[in-house]
Write an enzyme that holds these catalytic residues in place. Sequence first.
Site, PDB file in Angstrom:
ATOM      1  N   LEU A   1       0.838  -1.197   0.000  1.00 20.67           N
ATOM      2  CA  LEU A   1       0.000   0.000   0.000  1.00 20.67           C
ATOM      3  C   LEU A   1       0.872   1.245   0.000  1.00 20.67           C
ATOM      4  O   LEU A   1       1.941   1.262   0.620  1.00 20.67           O
ATOM      5  CB  LEU A   1      -0.909   0.006   1.233  1.00 20.67           C
TER       6      LEU A   1
ATOM      7  N   ASN B   1       4.527  -7.627   6.526  1.00 21.59           N
ATOM      8  CA  ASN B   1       5.454  -7.039   7.495  1.00 21.59           C
ATOM      9  C   ASN B   1       4.844  -5.870   8.267  1.00 21.59           C
ATOM     10  O   ASN B   1       5.554  -5.045   8.832  1.00 21.59           O
ATOM     11  CB  ASN B   1       6.710  -6.560   6.756  1.00 21.59           C
ATOM     12  N   GLU B   2       3.512  -5.778   8.309  1.00 18.56           N
ATOM     13  CA  GLU B   2       2.860  -4.589   8.864  1.00 18.56           C
ATOM     14  C   GLU B   2       3.362  -4.205  10.242  1.00 18.56           C
ATOM     15  O   GLU B   2       3.564  -3.021  10.540  1.00 18.56           O
ATOM     16  CB  GLU B   2       1.329  -4.783   8.900  1.00 18.56           C
TER      17      GLU B   2
ATOM     18  N   GLY C   1       1.098  -5.219   1.310  1.00 15.92           N
ATOM     19  CA  GLY C   1       0.000  -5.272   0.341  1.00 15.92           C
ATOM     20  C   GLY C   1       0.374  -6.033  -0.918  1.00 15.92           C
ATOM     21  O   GLY C   1      -0.473  -6.670  -1.561  1.00 15.92           O
TER      22      GLY C   1
HETATM   23  C1  LIG Z   1      -6.746  -1.505  11.301  1.00 12.87           C
HETATM   24  C2  LIG Z   1      -5.539  -0.898  10.695  1.00 12.87           C
HETATM   25  C3  LIG Z   1      -4.995  -1.680   9.591  1.00 12.87           C
HETATM   26  C4  LIG Z   1      -3.843  -1.029   8.943  1.00 12.87           C
HETATM   27  C5  LIG Z   1      -3.287  -1.923   7.890  1.00 12.87           C
HETATM   28  C6  LIG Z   1      -2.440  -1.197   6.943  1.00 12.87           C
HETATM   29  C7  LIG Z   1      -1.863  -2.155   5.985  1.00 12.87           C
HETATM   30  C8  LIG Z   1      -0.838  -1.806   5.254  1.00 12.87           C
HETATM   31  C9  LIG Z   1      -0.237  -2.726   4.323  1.00 12.87           C
HETATM   32  C10 LIG Z   1       0.864  -2.133   3.520  1.00 12.87           C
HETATM   33  O1  LIG Z   1       1.053  -2.522   2.418  1.00 12.87           O
HETATM   34  S1  LIG Z   1       1.792  -0.871   4.191  1.00 12.87           S
HETATM   35  C11 LIG Z   1       3.152  -0.664   3.079  1.00 12.87           C
HETATM   36  C12 LIG Z   1       4.220  -1.595   3.451  1.00 12.87           C
HETATM   37  N1  LIG Z   1       5.286  -1.532   2.510  1.00 12.87           N
HETATM   38  C13 LIG Z   1       6.531  -1.608   2.862  1.00 12.87           C
HETATM   39  O2  LIG Z   1       6.863  -1.702   3.999  1.00 12.87           O
HETATM   40  C14 LIG Z   1       7.548  -1.533   1.746  1.00 12.87           C
HETATM   41  C15 LIG Z   1       8.491  -0.419   1.953  1.00 12.87           C
HETATM   42  N2  LIG Z   1       9.433  -0.337   0.857  1.00 12.87           N
HETATM   43  C16 LIG Z   1      10.517  -1.107   0.730  1.00 12.87           C
HETATM   44  O3  LIG Z   1      10.758  -1.990   1.504  1.00 12.87           O
HETATM   45  C17 LIG Z   1      11.403  -0.815  -0.420  1.00 12.87           C
HETATM   46  O4  LIG Z   1      11.067   0.429  -0.932  1.00 12.87           O
HETATM   47  C18 LIG Z   1      11.330  -1.835  -1.564  1.00 12.87           C
HETATM   48  C19 LIG Z   1       9.925  -2.090  -2.017  1.00 12.87           C
HETATM   49  C20 LIG Z   1      11.949  -3.150  -1.112  1.00 12.87           C
HETATM   50  C21 LIG Z   1      12.134  -1.297  -2.768  1.00 12.87           C
HETATM   51  O5  LIG Z   1      13.415  -0.954  -2.364  1.00 12.87           O
HETATM   52  P1  LIG Z   1      14.308   0.002  -3.261  1.00 12.87           P
HETATM   53  O6  LIG Z   1      15.610   0.105  -2.572  1.00 12.87           O
HETATM   54  O7  LIG Z   1      14.306  -0.474  -4.640  1.00 12.87           O
HETATM   55  O8  LIG Z   1      13.533   1.379  -3.278  1.00 12.87           O
HETATM   56  P2  LIG Z   1      13.501   2.462  -2.129  1.00 12.87           P
HETATM   57  O9  LIG Z   1      14.631   3.381  -2.315  1.00 12.87           O
HETATM   58  O10 LIG Z   1      13.333   1.856  -0.815  1.00 12.87           O
HETATM   59  O11 LIG Z   1      12.131   3.206  -2.479  1.00 12.87           O
HETATM   60  C22 LIG Z   1      12.022   4.067  -3.602  1.00 12.87           C
HETATM   61  C23 LIG Z   1      11.058   5.170  -3.272  1.00 12.87           C
HETATM   62  O12 LIG Z   1       9.772   4.590  -3.061  1.00 12.87           O
HETATM   63  C24 LIG Z   1       9.276   4.984  -1.781  1.00 12.87           C
HETATM   64  N3  LIG Z   1       8.466   3.888  -1.267  1.00 12.87           N
HETATM   65  C25 LIG Z   1       8.837   2.644  -1.037  1.00 12.87           C
HETATM   66  N4  LIG Z   1       7.816   1.918  -0.584  1.00 12.87           N
HETATM   67  C26 LIG Z   1       6.762   2.740  -0.518  1.00 12.87           C
HETATM   68  C27 LIG Z   1       5.406   2.576  -0.120  1.00 12.87           C
HETATM   69  N5  LIG Z   1       4.912   1.401   0.280  1.00 12.87           N
HETATM   70  N6  LIG Z   1       4.596   3.623  -0.188  1.00 12.87           N
HETATM   71  C28 LIG Z   1       5.044   4.827  -0.607  1.00 12.87           C
HETATM   72  N7  LIG Z   1       6.326   5.045  -1.003  1.00 12.87           N
HETATM   73  C29 LIG Z   1       7.165   4.017  -0.949  1.00 12.87           C
HETATM   74  C30 LIG Z   1      10.508   5.214  -0.967  1.00 12.87           C
HETATM   75  O13 LIG Z   1      10.236   6.013   0.124  1.00 12.87           O
HETATM   76  C31 LIG Z   1      11.387   5.850  -1.969  1.00 12.87           C
HETATM   77  O14 LIG Z   1      10.942   7.187  -2.078  1.00 12.87           O
HETATM   78  P3  LIG Z   1      11.976   8.406  -2.369  1.00 12.87           P
HETATM   79  O15 LIG Z   1      11.136   9.597  -2.302  1.00 12.87           O
HETATM   80  O16 LIG Z   1      12.500   8.084  -3.739  1.00 12.87           O
HETATM   81  O17 LIG Z   1      13.009   8.319  -1.324  1.00 12.87           O
END
Ligand SMILES: CCCCCC/C=C/CC(=O)SCCNC(=O)CCNC(=O)[C@H](O)C(C)(C)COP(=O)(O)OP(=O)(O)OC[C@H]1O[C@@H](n2cnc3c(N)ncnc32)[C@H](O)[C@@H]1OP(=O)(O)O
Length: 704
Positions: A510, A579-580, A555
């Site tokens: 997400l 990994n939430e 997500g």
């Molecule tokens: C009752 C309450 C219920 C709540 C439940 C809520 C549920 C949530 C589920 C979810 O899906 S939460 C999202 C979880 N996602 C993550 O933890 C992933 C985080 N990202 C990573 O681990 C890494 O980015 C990656 C996917 C492994 C890729 O790594 P890479 O080294 O290739 O890229 P980065 O340099 O880390 O990222 C590039 C750029 O993208 C931004 N970014 C990464 N992930 C997200 C994201 N999920 N949402 C928004 N933006 C994201 C990151 O910050 C970088 O941004 P920048 O501006 O270029 O620095």
Amino acid sequence: MLGLDVCEFGGQFLELLWLTVCYRGIMADKEGTAPVHEEEDETDLNYQAPAQKTLQEIQELDKDDESLNKYKQTLLGTGPVVLDPSIPNVQVTRLTLMCVQAPGPITMDLTGDLEALKKQNFTMKEGVDYRVKIHFKVNREIVSGLKYVHLTYRKGLRDQLSLALVLDMNLDQLSLALVLDTNLDQLSLALVLDTNLDQLSLALVLDTNLDQLSLALVLDTNLDQLSLALVLDTNLDQLSLALVLDTNLDQLSLALVLDTNLDQLSLALVLDTNLDQLSLALVLDTNLDQLSLALVLDMNLDQLSLALVLDTNLLAEFSSSLYLTPDPVSQGFEQAVNPSLLDKAVYMVGSYGPRVEEHEFITPVEEAPKGLIVRGIYHIKSYFTDDDKTDHLSWEWNLQIKKDWDSTESCISRLGVLSLFSASCRHGRPYALSHVAFNDRHLSTSSKIKVDLDNSNGIAVMKFDNPPVNSMSLDFLTEFSINLEKLELDKSCRGVILTSAQPRIFSAGLDIMDMYGTSPEHCGAFWKAVQDMWLKLYGYSKITIAAINGASPAGGCLMALCCDYRIMADDPRYSIGLNETQLGIVAPFWFKDTLLNTVGHRTTELSLQMGIMYHAHEALKIGLVDQLVPEGKVLSTAVETLGTWLAVPGHAREISKSMMRKPTVDKLLANKEADIKNFVSFITKDSIQKSLGMYLAALKKKKA
Ligand SMILES: CCCCCC/C=C/CC(=O)SCCNC(=O)CCNC(=O)[C@H](O)C(C)(C)COP(=O)(O)OP(=O)(O)OC[C@H]1O[C@@H](n2cnc3c(N)ncnc32)[C@H](O)[C@@H]1OP(=O)(O)O
């Protein structure tokens, strides 16, 4: 193990079936009986319903059986939703005509003025595939054997085909008037012929709005004189006209051939007359779905022969729509003509318990009729009833089959789409709308998701293309659900593969930016989109395969888990998991259930509490993914695998999938609103916002 589960499920299912059967008697007493005028085509099997039970009694049954209780709760809800007996137990709220090619939703509100619906026409383009979706609520008691009955009538001819032929003759005089007036995209033909021994007058007017062709031919001749006027007006492509006129004092010959490629209209008129004899042949041949008219008239002083052939293969089907009458309008034929019943469809909706959420029922795919003559207005009587013939709702409406969608509808729908997508503006910034292509059968114009449907094998590949990390923002999710829905409705699609167009990342889950620092309203809309994506994908009727060609946290993992089969790139750099907790947030129950249904209880417990991200090999070991292949082969293996899944009889596979997943889907459906509220209040908490902020900072720091 599987056998045991299935037996257990089967036992519960039978018991529930029995419970709902018991309940029918009670329901019949409580609601009015239906004025449903459908033919009785069911056989009375002398069936004696078992003793009646109240909802409460049913809920009390086998109270200690935990799994049965859970299932009962899914089916019956927790109890009456509305106690007020003046509110009907079943409320049908709306009917939607679902069609992928439609420029926008075609929905009728059934909570308002039903009389107004009778006068309203809902337009459907000819030949398209569509399904009917009905939303209804059950308020207090279980209803069983719900049915949706759909009677289709063809209205009188005013909207369709009219033919009027007037023939008046004696030995000295012949008058013929032929008017063919069809609204079926506006073709009108008027032919007036008036002749006596000294004089012949012929007027032919052909007026078709169908891409603007008008033809007027006036011919007036007496023994000494011939007048001919021909007016032809067309901006069509490919029109040919030939006119041959030959006359002397005793004889007139006229041949007119009109040949237009524009939807294939041909007209030939041959007229040959001398003082003693008149011969007229008129052939109108239009391929605009099979209308042919031939008129042959041959007369001399003593004799008249007239042959009129109107040949549309629709005659058999719509014989009741064709009348010969001198003046249809003044005789008020519309009242005189009873619309004829063309079709009766009965859909078994099933048995439902009370719950806050609306239930929905969708009919199988139907194909709208196609062709010149079938275009027009159909009057439909709809009944929402049950085995006891309770009239839950009956209403009437009109379906207009047209050559194309209404242009006004396109405008409305575009507005609708705009407002839908303006809701997806993030931080006040409107998103590009280029991907909104409801009309487009080539599904590849989406901006964040590329869809490629291979018609040769029915396999669609949906490639996420939302750089840098395919995060699931509100607009990504909306676009995803729309595409998935389109493919589900598309008969040529048999299975869908999800994969990524981004290197090394399947999806980062997400979009945290949609949850961090945004308004509660935005969070609510976002969460609803997440729910809708999950509901659509987890409950999808067609085969889905995740071709996981990169990292797939949270997500992203959920999306892969929703598929029927998971193939992951065999690369230690890539990991997958929910990994939430690592972000300081809690995966909701339906995330948990999806994982639980795949890897079992203990692994889910460990996985969720610790927020574990599994490397590809570990993921294979715990059954989180089904197969590892070299990265370059992920997609081709998915295509191959889908081929083997397609070899399984589709109906059996689909029912089996639904049997496994429906209880989980129903659980969220029953709690959708509460789940949104819960999410909004949780995610907007200061402490949670702080956690998200820190997590984002850590992501950026890692990069630095
Ligand atoms: C009752 C309450 C219920 C709540 C439940 C809520 C549920 C949530 C589920 C979810 O899906 S939460 C999202 C979880 N996602 C993550 O933890 C992933 C985080 N990202 C990573 O681990 C890494 O980015 C990656 C996917 C492994 C890729 O790594 P890479 O080294 O290739 O890229 P980065 O340099 O880390 O990222 C590039 C750029 O993208 C931004 N970014 C990464 N992930 C997200 C994201 N999920 N949402 C928004 N933006 C994201 C990151 O910050 C970088 O941004 P920048 O501006 O270029 O620095």
